[in-house]
Design a protein around this motif. Structure first.
Motif, mmCIF file in Angstrom:
data_model
loop_
_atom_site.group_PDB
_atom_site.id
_atom_site.type_symbol
_atom_site.label_atom_id
_atom_site.label_comp_id
_atom_site.label_asym_id
_atom_site.label_seq_id
_atom_site.Cartn_x
_atom_site.Cartn_y
_atom_site.Cartn_z
ATOM 1 N N GLU A 246 0.819 -1.215 0.000
ATOM 2 C CA GLU A 246 0.000 0.000 0.000
ATOM 3 C C GLU A 246 0.851 1.262 0.000
ATOM 4 O O GLU A 246 1.980 1.262 0.456
ATOM 5 N N ALA B 62 -4.336 2.118 3.380
ATOM 6 C CA ALA B 62 -5.020 0.866 3.718
ATOM 7 C C ALA B 62 -6.138 1.097 4.729
ATOM 8 O O ALA B 62 -5.974 1.804 5.715
ATOM 9 N N PHE C 119 -6.850 -0.705 -0.465
ATOM 10 C CA PHE C 119 -5.612 0.062 -0.432
ATOM 11 C C PHE C 119 -5.268 0.559 -1.830
ATOM 12 O O PHE C 119 -5.752 0.042 -2.828
#
Length: 159
Positions: A38, A43, A57
């Motif tokens: 991510e 996220a 994400f």
């Protein structure tokens, strides 16, 4: 010929592997993979007893979703990312192109359509699923989506 000690060691190794597989915490594995992929602290996770877990994400230019609908062997992990909104320009050409990509370059993932969006998606049951396979599923979907979204939008996106 194997000695009794070698057989015992071999059986112990097999039992250890079986125990290790049985003790995999898929939620932790998914969160570790997402943490490594991510960007921009993007996220997010949602958890409900009836629907399981849903993560979202950012990876490159796409949003990636990971759904875990339970933790037993019969449950599934599904990873997807939208790459193009429909309707699109020259949809017959687009569909042919996506089928060609499905055959040549999507590995365990595939292109599909969900709610008028072209997505990259992969689904797998949890039975015998290793942490490496979880990582691969998420990485493959994220990478294929990120590598194709802008080109698909440029060539086929509605004006």
């Amino acid at each position: 010929m194997t000695s009794p000690q070698e057989t015992l060691t071999s059986n112990e190794s097999i039992n250890e592997l079986i125990a290790e597989r049985a003790s995999i915490n898929h939620v932790e594995v998914i969160e570790n993979v997402i943490d490594s992929l991510e960007q921009d602290d993007s996220a997010m996770v949602s958890h409900t007893p009836e629907n399981g877990y849903l993560w979202k994400f950012k990876y490159g230019s796409v949003q990636v979703f990971v759904q875990l609908n339970g933790t037993s062997d019969e449950n599934t992990i599904t990873v997807w990312s939208a790459v193009l909104n429909l309707p699109a320009k020259d949809e017959p050409k687009l569909m042919r192109y996506l089928l060609e990509l499905n055959c040549s370059s999507t590995f365990e993932a595939r292109f599909g359509i969900i709610e008028n969006r072209v997505v990259v998606i992969s689904t797998r049951t949890l039975a015998e699923l290793s942490p490496g396979e979880v990582s691969r599923l998420i990485t493959v979907v994220a990478t294929i989506a990120d590598n194709n979204d802008e080109a698909l939008q440029t060539e086929f996106g509605a004006t």
